[in-house]
Design a protein around this motif. Structure first.
Motif, PDB file in Angstrom:
ATOM      1  N   GLU A 168      -3.023  -4.142 -12.823  1.00  9.80           N
ATOM      2  CA  GLU A 168      -2.667  -3.878 -14.226  1.00  9.80           C
ATOM      3  C   GLU A 168      -1.743  -2.666 -14.329  1.00  9.80           C
ATOM      4  OE1 GLU A 168      -6.318  -3.414 -16.297  1.00  9.80           O
ATOM      5  OE2 GLU A 168      -6.915  -5.532 -16.073  1.00  9.80           O
ATOM      6  N   VAL A 169      -2.055  -1.610 -13.584  1.00 12.78           N
ATOM      7  CA  VAL A 169      -1.219  -0.409 -13.632  1.00 12.78           C
ATOM      8  C   VAL A 169       0.150  -0.677 -13.004  1.00 12.78           C
ATOM      9  CG1 VAL A 169      -1.016   1.998 -12.913  1.00 12.78           C
ATOM     10  CG2 VAL A 169      -3.222   1.121 -13.695  1.00 12.78           C
ATOM     11  N   VAL A 170       0.184  -1.449 -11.914  1.00 13.11           N
ATOM     12  CA  VAL A 170       1.475  -1.816 -11.319  1.00 13.11           C
ATOM     13  C   VAL A 170       2.337  -2.547 -12.348  1.00 13.11           C
ATOM     14  CG1 VAL A 170       2.603  -3.315  -9.619  1.00 13.11           C
ATOM     15  CG2 VAL A 170       0.699  -1.842  -8.925  1.00 13.11           C
ATOM     16  N   ALA A 171       1.750  -3.481 -13.074  1.00 17.61           N
ATOM     17  CA  ALA A 171       2.505  -4.215 -14.091  1.00 17.61           C
ATOM     18  C   ALA A 171       3.064  -3.275 -15.147  1.00 17.61           C
ATOM     19  CB  ALA A 171       1.616  -5.273 -14.737  1.00 17.61           C
ATOM     20  N   GLU A 172       2.282  -2.307 -15.560  1.00 17.73           N
ATOM     21  CA  GLU A 172       2.748  -1.357 -16.577  1.00 17.73           C
ATOM     22  C   GLU A 172       3.896  -0.502 -16.044  1.00 17.73           C
ATOM     23  OE1 GLU A 172      -0.798   0.743 -17.511  1.00 17.73           O
ATOM     24  OE2 GLU A 172      -1.731  -0.956 -18.559  1.00 17.73           O
ATOM     25  N   GLU A 173       3.751  -0.023 -14.812  1.00 16.59           N
ATOM     26  CA  GLU A 173       4.815   0.814 -14.238  1.00 16.59           C
ATOM     27  C   GLU A 173       6.075  -0.005 -13.959  1.00 16.59           C
ATOM     28  OE1 GLU A 173       4.897   3.894 -14.214  1.00 16.59           O
ATOM     29  OE2 GLU A 173       2.996   4.827 -13.691  1.00 16.59           O
ATOM     30  N   MET A 174       5.926  -1.242 -13.528  1.00 16.67           N
ATOM     31  CA  MET A 174       7.098  -2.089 -13.323  1.00 16.67           C
ATOM     32  C   MET A 174       7.813  -2.342 -14.644  1.00 16.67           C
ATOM     33  SD  MET A 174       7.512  -2.648 -10.077  1.00 16.67           S
ATOM     34  CE  MET A 174       8.809  -3.892 -10.245  1.00 16.67           C
ATOM     35  N   ALA A 175       7.057  -2.589 -15.710  1.00 18.39           N
ATOM     36  CA  ALA A 175       7.670  -2.801 -17.027  1.00 18.39           C
ATOM     37  C   ALA A 175       8.418  -1.569 -17.493  1.00 18.39           C
ATOM     38  CB  ALA A 175       6.592  -3.186 -18.041  1.00 18.39           C
ATOM     39  N   ASP A 176       7.977  -0.392 -17.013  1.00 19.55           N
ATOM     40  CA  ASP A 176       8.642   0.862 -17.375  1.00 19.55           C
ATOM     41  C   ASP A 176       9.789   1.218 -16.436  1.00 19.55           C
ATOM     42  OD1 ASP A 176       7.117   1.338 -19.619  1.00 19.55           O
ATOM     43  OD2 ASP A 176       5.639   2.578 -18.575  1.00 19.55           O
ATOM     44  N   GLY A 177      10.102   0.356 -15.465  1.00 23.29           N
ATOM     45  CA  GLY A 177      11.301   0.558 -14.665  1.00 23.29           C
ATOM     46  C   GLY A 177      11.114   0.926 -13.213  1.00 23.29           C
ATOM     47  N   ALA A 178       9.877   0.918 -12.698  1.00 24.02           N
ATOM     48  CA  ALA A 178       9.692   1.193 -11.272  1.00 24.02           C
ATOM     49  C   ALA A 178      10.427   0.160 -10.430  1.00 24.02           C
ATOM     50  CB  ALA A 178       8.204   1.203 -10.924  1.00 24.02           C
ATOM     51  N   LEU A 179      10.808   0.551  -9.219  1.00 18.75           N
ATOM     52  CA  LEU A 179      11.613  -0.325  -8.362  1.00 18.75           C
ATOM     53  C   LEU A 179      10.786  -1.335  -7.587  1.00 18.75           C
ATOM     54  CD1 LEU A 179      14.163   2.231  -6.837  1.00 18.75           C
ATOM     55  CD2 LEU A 179      14.277   0.984  -9.004  1.00 18.75           C
ATOM     56  N   GLY A 180       9.490  -1.085  -7.460  1.00 20.25           N
ATOM     57  CA  GLY A 180       8.654  -1.980  -6.673  1.00 20.25           C
ATOM     58  C   GLY A 180       7.493  -1.205  -6.088  1.00 20.25           C
ATOM     59  N   ILE A 181       7.067  -1.602  -4.887  1.00 23.47           N
ATOM     60  CA  ILE A 181       5.938  -0.990  -4.200  1.00 23.47           C
ATOM     61  C   ILE A 181       6.433  -0.386  -2.889  1.00 23.47           C
ATOM     62  CG2 ILE A 181       3.703  -1.400  -3.093  1.00 23.47           C
ATOM     63  CD1 ILE A 181       3.528  -1.769  -6.056  1.00 23.47           C
ATOM     64  N   GLY A 182       5.976   0.831  -2.604  1.00 24.93           N
ATOM     65  CA  GLY A 182       6.293   1.478  -1.337  1.00 24.93           C
ATOM     66  C   GLY A 182       5.021   1.826  -0.592  1.00 24.93           C
ATOM     67  N   SER A 183       4.931   1.472   0.682  1.00 25.71           N
ATOM     68  CA  SER A 183       3.733   1.772   1.467  1.00 25.71           C
ATOM     69  C   SER A 183       4.074   2.614   2.678  1.00 25.71           C
ATOM     70  CB  SER A 183       3.035   0.479   1.912  1.00 25.71           C
ATOM     71  OG  SER A 183       3.791  -0.194   2.904  1.00 25.71           O
ATOM     72  N   SER A 184       3.054   3.303   3.163  1.00 27.58           N
ATOM     73  CA  SER A 184       3.168   4.071   4.399  1.00 27.58           C
ATOM     74  C   SER A 184       1.863   3.877   5.154  1.00 27.58           C
ATOM     75  CB  SER A 184       3.415   5.551   4.083  1.00 27.58           C
ATOM     76  OG  SER A 184       3.713   6.258   5.261  1.00 27.58           O
ATOM     77  N   LEU A 185       1.844   2.908   6.043  1.00 29.04           N
ATOM     78  CA  LEU A 185       0.591   2.353   6.542  1.00 29.04           C
ATOM     79  C   LEU A 185       0.070   3.003   7.812  1.00 29.04           C
ATOM     80  CD1 LEU A 185       1.313  -1.412   5.800  1.00 29.04           C
ATOM     81  CD2 LEU A 185       0.101   0.261   4.386  1.00 29.04           C
TER      82      LEU A 185
END
Length: 532
Positions: A168-185
């Motif tokens: 849900e939070v990812v959807a909100e941040e994406m709607a606000d213009g985030a570029l995607g998801i970044g991981s550091s595994l």
């Protein structure tokens, strides 16, 4: 009347085409003409670029300037290389701010003189713009940040409710213009996320046309399986994929690079949208504690330091390091260069290898490393000699491999001079243009420019950046192709690169004749739509 005319330069459009001598006209924040203009064409400002290269501003797809840009918006180390956009979000992002992680963020921000006044990623980016910066900023959502928000610092799978909250939070941040998801595994707690969790987050980002960029789970002996995981996430979630700082770490793993490139190329041939980037150095840079297995990091950094203070637990940690060959072969203590130490008892060791420090202290390197980590109780920035120059050249020759810094943009003044740093903070882009293009011929100049402009713009959905054509954002660079070069070394790291004369950001001159102006024209950018 135009606001700016750049006259007579050798214009590279950013798409890899041959240069042509012509003019560029700018109105407001947009390029409006690329073509010959009358000598008496009126303009509020003129840059004479005769004999110089004019190209789009460079985009850094992996920057760590999240807090340094708030401390010093000039961002001089990368501005003088022609970087006009910085992208954040390797595992951690500055929003959303998890309740469980706020204290750690506030403590780190305080070292930069920064107060954390935001909660969401979009609010952070707007804060950077309001505070004034020379460059544009954009960010992915950190997968580690989302895990702390949903799960905390526990080493366990997210349950269904926690995963729903994160999505849900990812959807909100994406709607606000985030570029995607970044991981550091490779870093806890991000390493505690399994493939299914990452797919679940990326599926949401994919619905918004997002990108998944990753510091993959293993860059050593498990490199190929880590690439398999990256490709699985990209295939299943429908995102654009990017492998950050592609490398085969450790000499025994160097032969894997040929197979890694082939695996990525095979995926591309099958239609998988995957790319990669590199920084042009053979030493990596990360925290010394990253060599401690992830299970000891459960509960967060303070929990690790507390474990090291317990003699019985420390013996277990030490046994794990010895079993893994840490500071013997993987890596050798002589290849571990400690750069930033903050405790007064330790600062004398800045710029020395772990082997040198251990010898002076009369210790085994494993014990020295654990003493330093426990005594510092903060990240010990360290450079590891781990990559092959031959592999680096092989990687740069691949057309879908771009360029990053994997560093914060700093300036050789003030507290930056308190400790050494990795020269990639001052030289990544200039080094590609100088050493690997002009001197070694690994890349042609049009191709090198494409790798730093339209390639990352396309990967990260910055649809109005990275190209010099009418209608695109007026981010551009004027440079001397015969002079551009990096100057920073590990022996003398705080050295600005040379050869970039002028930098224009959103139509405003931010660097003129090699010196920063007072202008702060940088903006917060959102995917596919330019400025927020």
């Amino acid at each position: 009347m135009y606001d700016l005319i750049v006259r007579g330069g050798l214009v590279h459009d950013g798409r890899g085409s041959d240069a042509r001598a012509t003019d560029i006209a700018v109105a407001g924040d947009r390029v409006v003409v690329v073509g010959d203009l009358p000598a008496d064409e009126p303009s509020a400002a003129v840059l004479d670029a005769a004999g110089l290269v004019v190209c789009p501003g460079f985009i850094n797809p992996l920057s760590h300037s999240y807090l340094s840009v708030l401390e010093d918006g000039t961002s001089l180390g990368e501005l003088v290389q022609g970087v006009t956009t910085q992208i954040f979000g390797e595992g951690e992002s500055l929003g959303p701010v998890p309740a469980a992680g706020r204290a750690d963020l506030e403590r780190e921000a305080a070292t930069y003189g920064v107060e954390v006044t935001w909660n969401r990623l979009s609010q952070y980016l707007s804060t950077v713009e309001r505070s004034g910066c020379t460059q544009n900023v954009a960010s992915l959502i950190g997968a580690e940040t989302m895990r702390v928000l949903g799960v905390g610092y526990d080493d366990r799978p997210a349950d269904a409710a926690e995963l729903d909250t994160m999505r849900e939070v990812v959807a909100e941040e994406m709607a606000d213009g985030a570029l995607g998801i970044g991981s550091s595994l490779i870093y806890a707690p991000g390493s505690y996320a399994d493939t299914e969790e990452l797919v679940a987050l990326c599926e949401v980002a994919g619905r918004y046309g997002g990108t998944y960029a990753s510091h993959v789970r293993d860059e050593g002996s498990g490199l190929l399986s880590a690439i398999d995981e990256l490709l699985e996430i990209v295939r299943r979630s429908g995102v654009q994929g990017e492998m950050w700082h592609l490398k085969a770490a450790g000499q025994p793993q160097w032969p894997l690079m040929e197979h890694a490139l082939a695996k990525l190329q095979d995926a591309r041939d099958q239609g998988v949208p995957i790319g990669a980037d590199v920084y042009p150095y053979t030493r990596s840079g990360t925290g010394l504690s990253s060599t401690i297995p992830g299970r000891w990091h459960e509960g967060g950094a303070d929990a690790l330091y507390d474990r090291l203070a317990d003699p019985d637990v420390r013996r277990e940690i030490r046994a794990d390091l010895v079993a893994l060959g840490r500071y013997g072969d993987t890596p050798n203590a002589g290849d571990v260069l400690l750069l930033r130490l903050r405790h007064p008892d330790n600062t004398q060791w800045q710029g020395h290898t772990l082997a040198e420090i251990a010898a002076d202290r009369g210790q085994d390197p494993v014990d020295t490393a654990l003493d330093v980590i426990a005594g510092e109780r903060t990240s010990v920035f360290t450079a590891f000699r781990s990559m092959s120059e031959d592999n680096l050249r092989r990687q740069l020759a691949v057309p879908w491999v771009g360029v990053c810094s994997d560093a914060a943009s700093i300036a050789p003044v003030g507290r930056s001079l308190d400790s050494p740093t990795h020269p990639r903070a001052y030289g990544s882009f200039a080094r590609v243009l100088g050493r690997y293009t002009r001197e070694l011929g690994v890349l042609t100049l049009p191709e090198a420019i494409r790798r730093m402009t339209s390639l990352p713009a396309s990967t990260f959905g910055l649809t109005d950046r990275g190209v010099l054509e009418p209608g695109y954002a007026a981010d551009l660079v004027v440079l001397d192709p015969d002079r551009v070069a990096d100057r920073a070394t590990f022996a003398e790291p705080h050295q600005l690169s040379v050869g970039v004369r002028d930098v224009v950001v959103n139509g405003v001159v931010a660097l003129r004749d090699g010196e920063p102006t007072e202008a702060r024209p940088g903006r917060a950018l959102r995917r596919g739509r330019g400025a927020v």
